[in-house]
Motif scaffolding. Structure first.
Motif, PDB file in Angstrom:
ATOM      1  N   GLY A   1       0.777  -1.236   0.000  1.00 38.34           N
ATOM      2  CA  GLY A   1       0.000   0.000   0.000  1.00 38.34           C
ATOM      3  C   GLY A   1       0.804   1.279   0.000  1.00 38.34           C
ATOM      4  N   ALA A   2       2.119   1.178  -0.004  1.00 38.23           N
ATOM      5  CA  ALA A   2       2.940   2.388   0.041  1.00 38.23           C
ATOM      6  C   ALA A   2       2.970   3.064  -1.325  1.00 38.23           C
ATOM      7  CB  ALA A   2       4.358   2.050   0.481  1.00 38.23           C
ATOM      8  N   ARG A   3       3.014   4.380  -1.319  1.00 38.61           N
ATOM      9  CA  ARG A   3       3.246   5.129  -2.562  1.00 38.61           C
ATOM     10  C   ARG A   3       4.742   5.412  -2.649  1.00 38.61           C
ATOM     11  NH1 ARG A   3       3.532  10.733  -1.030  1.00 38.61           N
ATOM     12  NH2 ARG A   3       2.662  11.027   1.072  1.00 38.61           N
ATOM     13  N   LEU A   4       5.264   5.370  -3.841  1.00 41.36           N
ATOM     14  CA  LEU A   4       6.693   5.546  -4.065  1.00 41.36           C
ATOM     15  C   LEU A   4       6.954   6.980  -4.519  1.00 41.36           C
ATOM     16  CD1 LEU A   4       7.474   2.166  -5.844  1.00 41.36           C
ATOM     17  CD2 LEU A   4       7.491   2.712  -3.389  1.00 41.36           C
ATOM     18  N   VAL A   5       7.780   7.679  -3.764  1.00 45.43           N
ATOM     19  CA  VAL A   5       8.065   9.087  -4.019  1.00 45.43           C
ATOM     20  C   VAL A   5       9.434   9.202  -4.687  1.00 45.43           C
ATOM     21  CG1 VAL A   5       8.291  11.378  -2.991  1.00 45.43           C
ATOM     22  CG2 VAL A   5       6.730   9.688  -1.964  1.00 45.43           C
ATOM     23  N   PRO A   6       9.513   9.737  -5.904  1.00 45.23           N
ATOM     24  CA  PRO A   6      10.806   9.839  -6.599  1.00 45.23           C
ATOM     25  C   PRO A   6      11.791  10.714  -5.828  1.00 45.23           C
ATOM     26  CG  PRO A   6       8.985  10.203  -8.118  1.00 45.23           C
ATOM     27  CD  PRO A   6       8.399  10.215  -6.739  1.00 45.23           C
ATOM     28  N   GLN A   7      13.058  10.330  -5.883  1.00 45.57           N
ATOM     29  CA  GLN A   7      14.129  11.074  -5.235  1.00 45.57           C
ATOM     30  C   GLN A   7      15.262  11.269  -6.239  1.00 45.57           C
ATOM     31  OE1 GLN A   7      13.936  11.925  -1.513  1.00 45.57           O
ATOM     32  NE2 GLN A   7      11.916  11.669  -2.439  1.00 45.57           N
ATOM     33  N   TYR A   8      16.010  12.357  -6.048  1.00 48.70           N
ATOM     34  CA  TYR A   8      17.094  12.698  -6.957  1.00 48.70           C
ATOM     35  C   TYR A   8      18.330  13.109  -6.166  1.00 48.70           C
ATOM     36  CZ  TYR A   8      13.364  12.772 -10.410  1.00 48.70           C
ATOM     37  OH  TYR A   8      12.314  12.417 -11.211  1.00 48.70           O
ATOM     38  N   ALA A   9      19.484  12.974  -6.814  1.00 47.94           N
ATOM     39  CA  ALA A   9      20.746  13.472  -6.273  1.00 47.94           C
ATOM     40  C   ALA A   9      21.339  14.451  -7.274  1.00 47.94           C
ATOM     41  CB  ALA A   9      21.713  12.329  -6.015  1.00 47.94           C
ATOM     42  N   ALA A  10      21.946  15.512  -6.767  1.00 48.15           N
ATOM     43  CA  ALA A  10      22.542  16.543  -7.626  1.00 48.15           C
ATOM     44  C   ALA A  10      24.012  16.711  -7.274  1.00 48.15           C
ATOM     45  CB  ALA A  10      21.810  17.873  -7.456  1.00 48.15           C
ATOM     46  N   ALA A  11      24.855  16.711  -8.294  1.00 50.89           N
ATOM     47  CA  ALA A  11      26.284  16.962  -8.120  1.00 50.89           C
ATOM     48  C   ALA A  11      26.580  18.415  -8.478  1.00 50.89           C
ATOM     49  CB  ALA A  11      27.099  16.028  -9.003  1.00 50.89           C
ATOM     50  N   VAL A  12      27.287  19.095  -7.590  1.00 53.45           N
ATOM     51  CA  VAL A  12      27.547  20.528  -7.751  1.00 53.45           C
ATOM     52  C   VAL A  12      29.049  20.773  -7.735  1.00 53.45           C
ATOM     53  CG1 VAL A  12      27.130  22.831  -6.825  1.00 53.45           C
ATOM     54  CG2 VAL A  12      25.401  21.026  -6.516  1.00 53.45           C
TER      55      VAL A  12
END
Length: 342
Positions: A322-333
């Motif tokens: 029943g969980a919703r999947l929330v997109p995640q991102y990583a940023a290189a600076v």
């Protein structure tokens, strides 16, 4: 005003309790826990606070990674000449490592680039060459300063506000999963050889908890970069925080801890923080993870919490629960580029 603090050496700031309450920072951000973790870490763990006079307006946690960083080496006293900062929450990898009172539509990324990077450049010197920001939401435009954005593992959030009970939650699932869970709950709840208890973390034995959690650590030795094993001193400090509860599974004949999961309370989004279980061939029991999921649902409903964060990994399985999947991102600076645009 900017405070760059090292929890190994700097005392807890007078404003820390108020900052944690305002920012909703969970048990991992307790200064006692930060200090204990920093002493057991393989990298320095700077904590940077932005203040307007005496009022904290932002905080960032990070790890300083250099050529000296090694998998099984504690952080030394020196910084290393060249390195980068990995911005992430202490302890838990499924939450951002920053909070700003005026984060804006991009979740605080602009504040990290415009305020945090120059502050750390002044603190660390020209050897600070790059920054990796983890657990971003949807990618945000930030001029030319973010050179690389990649999607990482989704995080699983189970929304429970619409349910009245654990049974109500199960009823919402697909038929096969619902039947499977009911069988698991009946089996575990009726088994006299296993005792299940939900207790404040301070009542748990940190030595036994560390032993069980290390079963999971050993299972993931094939992963190139994994967290260091759980140290007893760190778990002792963490478990005694007032917002920590644990679900324990004990063998009633021997008293041995067979599995354990922890829950970190929060008004909007509690976390299922740890999970560990003894392997079946070593005396463990099957399907306790699914039972823990049900206990977390009951705990959240009993405490009026709308959702529970179940972290990263096993996304497809968590979706069937029943969980919703929330997109995640990583940023290189690249820091030098960021500074030119600042």
């Amino acid at each position: 005003m900017i405070d760059v603090l090292d929890p190994r050496h700097d005392a807890e700031p007078a404003y820390w309790t108020a900052l944690r309450e305002r920012a909703g920072l969970r048990a991992d951000w307790s200064w006692e826990v930060l200090a204990t973790q920093a002493w057991a870490a393989r990298t320095p763990q700077p904590v940077t606070v932005f203040r307007d006079g005496g009022e904290p307006r932002g905080v960032v946690g990070a790890a300083w990674v250099t050529g000296r960083t090694r998998r099984y080496r504690f952080a030394g006293t020196g910084r290393g000449r060249l390195g980068g900062l990995v911005v992430r929450a202490p302890g838990v990898s499924s939450l951002p490592g920053w909070w700003f009172a005026d984060a804006g539509a991009d979740g605080g990324l602009s504040r990290l680039l415009e305020t945090y990077v120059p502050a750390m450049r002044a603190e660390l010197g020209p050897g600070f060459r790059a920054m990796l920001v983890r657990q971003l939401g949807e990618p945000a435009a930030a001029g030319g300063r973010v050179r690389l954005v990649r999607r990482t593992e989704d995080v699983a959030v189970l929304d429970v506000a619409r349910f009245a009970s654990r049974d109500d939650w199960m009823q919402s699932l697909a038929r096969k999963r619902k039947q499977n869970l009911r069988k698991i709950f009946r089996t575990v709840d009726a088994d006299p050889s296993i005792a299940v208890r939900l207790v404040p973390g301070k009542e748990a034995d940190p030595v036994a908890v560390a032993e069980v959690l290390r079963h999971n650590e050993r299972k993931h030795r094939d992963v190139p970069i994994v967290a260091l094993p759980h140290f007893v001193g760190y778990l002792t400090a963490l478990l005694r925080q007032p917002d920590v509860s644990v679900v324990e599974y004990h063998d009633t004949a021997t008293g041995r801890l067979l599995a354990v999961g922890s829950l970190f309370d929060h008004p909007g989004l509690p976390i299922a923080r740890h999970w560990g279980a003894v392997e079946r061939e070593d005396g463990g029991r099957p399907n306790l993870y699914f039972h823990f999921y049900g206990e977390a649902v009951r705990w959240a409903l009993a405490n009026g919490r709308p959702s529970v964060l179940f972290g990263k990994g096993m996304a497809e399985l968590k979706a069937t629960l029943g969980a919703r999947l929330v997109p995640q991102y990583a940023a290189a600076v690249p820091v030098l580029a960021s500074r030119r645009h600042a």
